[in-house]
Design an enzyme around this catalytic site. Structure first.
Site, short mmCIF file in Angstrom:
data_model
loop_
_atom_site.label_atom_id
_atom_site.label_comp_id
_atom_site.label_asym_id
_atom_site.label_seq_id
_atom_site.Cartn_x
_atom_site.Cartn_y
_atom_site.Cartn_z
N SER A 1 0.83 -1.22 0.00
CA SER A 1 0.00 0.00 0.00
C SER A 1 0.86 1.26 0.00
O SER A 1 1.85 1.35 0.73
CB SER A 1 -0.91 0.02 1.23
OG SER A 1 -1.73 -1.10 1.25
N ALA B 1 2.99 -6.15 12.07
CA ALA B 1 2.58 -4.76 12.22
C ALA B 1 3.72 -3.95 11.63
O ALA B 1 4.63 -3.51 12.33
CB ALA B 1 2.33 -4.39 13.67
N GLY C 1 3.24 -1.20 9.80
CA GLY C 1 2.92 0.21 9.98
C GLY C 1 2.96 1.01 8.70
O GLY C 1 3.31 2.20 8.71
N CYS D 1 -6.37 -2.07 6.93
CA CYS D 1 -5.17 -2.31 7.74
C CYS D 1 -5.61 -2.26 9.21
O CYS D 1 -6.23 -1.29 9.64
CB CYS D 1 -4.11 -1.24 7.47
SG CYS D 1 -2.69 -1.47 8.57
N THR E 1 -5.79 -8.90 7.18
CA THR E 1 -5.38 -9.74 8.33
C THR E 1 -6.33 -9.60 9.52
O THR E 1 -7.05 -8.62 9.65
CB THR E 1 -3.96 -9.35 8.76
OG1 THR E 1 -3.93 -7.93 8.97
CG2 THR E 1 -2.93 -9.73 7.72
N GLY F 1 -4.65 -17.07 3.84
CA GLY F 1 -4.19 -18.43 4.13
C GLY F 1 -4.15 -19.39 2.96
O GLY F 1 -4.04 -20.60 3.16
O1 RRO Z 1 1.70 -2.33 6.79
C1 RRO Z 1 1.06 -3.04 7.61
O2 RRO Z 1 1.38 -3.12 8.80
C2 RRO Z 1 -0.12 -3.80 7.20
C3 RRO Z 1 -1.08 -3.36 6.31
BR1 RRO Z 1 -0.90 -1.77 5.39
C4 RRO Z 1 -2.26 -4.13 6.07
O3 RRO Z 1 -3.16 -3.77 5.30
N1 RRO Z 1 -2.39 -5.28 6.71
C5 RRO Z 1 -1.44 -5.74 7.57
O4 RRO Z 1 -1.62 -6.82 8.14
N2 RRO Z 1 -0.32 -4.98 7.80
#
Ligand code: RRO
Length: 306
Positions: free
Chosen positions: A48, A72, A74, A131, A194, A245
């Site tokens: 992203s 995580a 971030g 997220c 997630t 998964g």
């Molecule tokens: O970057 C992340 O910590 C993260 C994102 Br953007 C997301 O959409 N889902 C995730 O599990 N981690």
């Protein structure tokens, strides 16, 4: 008739097979995305990207759990202005559709990022409204139907490319969000991001991740993701991309039968290797032949026939 039984159409995109690289696994560089395309993915989703650069969280950002990973990160990313030239370059190298995952802190920001990504050559955008652990974006938007609608409407006005919405499983009724997204013009829905999770170190007696909480991915969440796809397919006509998964061809076929038109693969690449795309596609093709189906599209939603 198309002679490739794996080929499928999704939100106006032509895919040579229904396997897609999930967002977040291999970042942004042309080289790593090219590697996945060459390993057999039918489309690629980038990590992203937002309007301005973000550092992400300090380490540790990933911890192994039973049956998966808790992350995580971030949202570390270079910002869309910096990334735009890499999108344009990636488009000259890879031959499968390139879907740019985007986020923002407001509907206007999502729209601006979508516009720049489109101008740089993105074939579609996937809105990260899910997220689980970054404040004022992600699931704080995707868990609120009103906000979600505003974001989608503004993005639809800013790009002529397909708009895919990645939904959060951390919600009471995912179908309500899928319906809100559909009403606002979503071209496809990705289910799911997630699952909120935590890991604690018994020695330090503290959470392991620097951000305390993270998102669980991998085989541990497959039945949750599969149920989300099944539930959405019952109530919503918008094409669904299953995510959560998927590691084997059997997993992929289950998602197709539940109603997904394509599947995203993420953690299986980290826990195994990119060749998982070839193995899954080969397995789907063998299954179609054995069951006497001419096309992968024939089995989408088949588990709902009773
Ligand atoms: O970057 C992340 O910590 C993260 C994102 Br953007 C997301 O959409 N889902 C995730 O599990 N981690």
């Amino acid at each position: 008739m198309n002679s490739n039984p794996l080929s499928t159409r999704l939100a106006g995109l032509e895919l040579k097979n229904p396997t897609v690289l999930a967002s977040g696994i291999l970042g942004y560089s042309t080289e790593s995305l090219q590697r996945i395309a060459e390993a057999g993915a039918g489309a690629i989703v980038t990590k992203s990207v937002g309007l301005t650069p973000r550092m992400g969280y300090p380490n540790p950002t990933v911890v192994q759990a039973n049956g998966g990973l808790i992350n995580a990160m971030g949202l570390p990313n270079p910002g869309i202005v910096e990334y735009a030239s890499e999108i344009s370059f990636t488009k000259t190298v890879i031959t499968v559709p390139l879907i740019v995952s985007i986020y923002g802190y407001s509907a206007e920001e999502y729209a601006e990022v979508a516009k720049t990504a489109t101008e740089a050559g993105a074939d579609a955008v996937e809105l990260n409204v899910s997220c689980p652990h970054v404040k004022k974006t992600g699931s704080e938007i995707g868990q609120n139907p009103m906000l979600l609608k505003q974001v989608i409407r503004q993005v639809k006005a800013a790009t002529s490319k397909p708009v895919i919405i990645k939904l959060s499983p951390n919600i009471t009724d995912i179908v309500e969000l899928a319906q809100a997204a559909t009403k606002s013009g979503a071209d496809a829905l990705t289910a799911v991001n997630t699952v909120r999770a935590i890991a604690i170190d018994t020695e330090t007696a503290l959470p392991i991740l620097s951000n305390t909480r993270g998102g669980l991915s991998g085989p541990a969440i497959k039945p949750i993701a599969l149920c989300a796809v099944y539930d959405i397919y019952e109530k919503v006509k918008t094409p669904i991309i299953g995510c959560g998964g998927i590691a084997t061809w059997q997993d992929a076929v289950e998602f197709l039968l539940a109603g997904a038109s394509a599947v995203q693969i993420g953690t299986a690449i980290a826990l195994r290797d990119p060749m998982v795309f070839q193995a899954i596609n080969h397995g789907i093709q063998t299954y179609l032949k054995k069951k006497k189906h001419r096309s992968v599209q024939e089995i989408v939603g088949q588990a709902h026939r009773n």
